[in-house]
Design an enzyme around this catalytic site. Structure first.
Site, PDB file in Angstrom:
ATOM      1  N   ASP A  73      -3.336   1.049   6.839  1.00  0.00           N
ATOM      2  CA  ASP A  73      -2.539   0.790   5.635  1.00  0.00           C
ATOM      3  C   ASP A  73      -2.176  -0.682   5.506  1.00  0.00           C
ATOM      4  OD1 ASP A  73      -2.650   3.445   4.981  1.00  0.00           O
ATOM      5  OD2 ASP A  73      -0.772   3.943   6.014  1.00  0.00           O
ATOM      6  N   ASP A  79       0.862  -1.172   0.000  1.00  0.00           N
ATOM      7  CA  ASP A  79       0.000   0.000   0.000  1.00  0.00           C
ATOM      8  C   ASP A  79       0.903   1.228   0.000  1.00  0.00           C
ATOM      9  OD1 ASP A  79      -2.780   1.261   0.625  1.00  0.00           O
ATOM     10  OD2 ASP A  79      -1.429   2.143   2.100  1.00  0.00           O
ATOM     11  N   GLU A 116      -1.146  -0.976  -5.885  1.00  0.00           N
ATOM     12  CA  GLU A 116      -2.318  -0.255  -6.393  1.00  0.00           C
ATOM     13  C   GLU A 116      -1.991   0.316  -7.760  1.00  0.00           C
ATOM     14  OE1 GLU A 116      -3.270   2.554  -2.854  1.00  0.00           O
ATOM     15  OE2 GLU A 116      -1.236   1.767  -2.795  1.00  0.00           O
TER      16      GLU A 116
END
Ligand SMILES: [Zn+2]
Length: 413
Positions: free
Chosen positions: A384, A204, A288
């Site tokens: 996170d 993340d 991501e």
């Protein structure tokens, strides 16, 4: 299931393997130093002239000019400005390509509905590099630590590491009156496959200068950038106060660009180390997809402690963070490809709202920036880290789909 519908494999890591090499250029005579500066000046002029040509023709008969159109006109320069062609046509093409790139990104952003700035005329203060986009006009002599540049001669080069593969393009960059850099892009590099580790990881990319891993590790390496960022803001303010064209402004500008350079060096170093560690230790790395992430996230509310000057700082921080994460992904992409690892980008949608323990999805789960508390099962975790776990899961699902389709295709044959 919601998560799956929006996932896709990122485009990163596709294409030939390239490595980037850096080196420092040193001239052996004042004549060479002058010639290098002259090359820069000529190319800056060419850029401005080409920009003027595009604007003029468009105003005159609404005709857009392409890169190829402009390349054709280069031959006419022989009669009017032969000195621009002194260093070969390759470097001129590189300059025209650069203009073409800025127009393309201008149109692209217009299409997206943004309001980009029109490509600008460049002063020599803003024109620091030239590009050779193919293998003519220069020749690298690695054994002699020299590079032969057309129209300039043999210039000393100190490479940071030995060359691997075939050098393809080079960029010369002026840092200041005493320092020039060269970067070389090489292709046709042999793969350096690493043994399987059996480990998988989700990452993340935080906004607050940190990376969270799905194995519970937090990497807080970029915090040191904070200090430089503050310094940069100070120098920038001081630059804005100085009179245009003054000596003091010149010195101030040198300070600002020096700080920028320091930040980018620190960032590159950090990203190289982190990407190397991840690629060495994990077979599957899921991150991501930043393209999607930036569309859905506003810059507001992403700074940890909103205080004084939050507006200027958030802009600065955001651009720095974005650039940093893009760089990390690029480094990971080429290292992963080299080592035969799998790198997957997934849509970050809902990854901060799903409970990685019981899969309950709710906005309520994430009460603060830092804490994640599941409304259903009471699972408490750093937000996170929870997101990183969801990212890994999404990547695994995506890879499973891919493997399945490959085995079905393979079976039917
Ligand atoms: Zn839960």
């Amino acid at each position: 299931m919601k998560l799956l519908q929006h996932t896709r494999i990122s485009r990163l890591g596709i294409g030939p393997i390239l490595t980037y090499l850096f080196g420092i250029i040193a001239w052996s005579s004042m004549k060479q130093a002058l010639a290098l500066n002259y090359l820069l000046k000529n190319q800056c002029e060419l850029y401005n002239a080409a920009l003027q040509e595009r604007i003029g023709l468009y105003k005159w008969n609404k005709q857009p000019l392409s890169f190829f159109d402009q390349c054709k006109t280069l031959t006419h320069l022989k009669e009017v400005r032969p000195e621009v062609l002194n260093n070969g046509v390759t470097v001129c093409r590189g300059t025209l390509q650069r203009l073409d790139r800025s127009f393309k990104s201008f149109y692209k952003r217009c299409q997206k509905g943004q309001t980009p700035g029109f490509p600008r005329f460049k002063s020599l203060n803003r024109w620091k590099s030239v590009e050779y986009k193919d293998i003519t006009g220069w020749k690298l002599k690695e054994a002699e630590s020299r590079i032969r540049l057309l129209g300039i001669g043999d210039v000393k080069v100190k490479l940071t590491r030995p060359i691997k593969g075939t050098p393809k393009t080079i960029t010369l960059k002026k840092i200041n009156e005493k320092k020039w850099y060269i970067s070389i892009v090489c292709t046709n590099i042999e793969k350096n496959t690493l043994p399987r580790t059996g480990n998988e990881i989700g990452i993340d990319l935080g906004v607050i200068n940190q990376v969270a891993l799905s194995n519970g590790q937090l990497v807080e390496g970029q915090r040191f950038l904070r200090k430089s960022e503050d310094k940069l803001a100070l120098h920038q303010q001081s630059l804005e106060r100085k009179k245009r064209g003054s000596n003091r402004r010149g010195k101030s500008r040198e300070l600002v660009s020096g700080t920028h350079r320091k930040i980018s060096n620190q960032r590159r170093d950090f990203n190289h180390k982190l990407s190397r560690e991840l690629v060495n230790n994990f077979d599957l790395i899921v991150h991501e997809d930043l393209n999607i992430k930036n569309m859905s996230k506003s810059s507001k509310g992403t700074i940890e402690n909103p205080g004084k000057q939050v507006k200027q700082k958030s802009g600065l921080n955001k651009s720095i963070t974005d650039a940093a994460w893009n760089q990390l992904l690029q480094f990971m992409a080429y290292k992963a490809k080299d080592a035969d690892r799998t790198l997957i980008g997934v849509n970050p949608r809902y990854t901060s709202q799903i409970c990685s323990h019981c899969k309950h999805v709710s906005k309520e789960n994430r009460k603060t920036q830092e804490k994640f508390l599941c409304r259903q099962c009471g699972y408490l975790e750093n937000a996170d880290k929870n997101a990183a776990r969801n990212i890994l899961e999404a990547g695994r699902a995506l890879q499973g789909e891919k493997d399945l389709s490959i085995s079905i295709c393979g079976g039917s044959k």
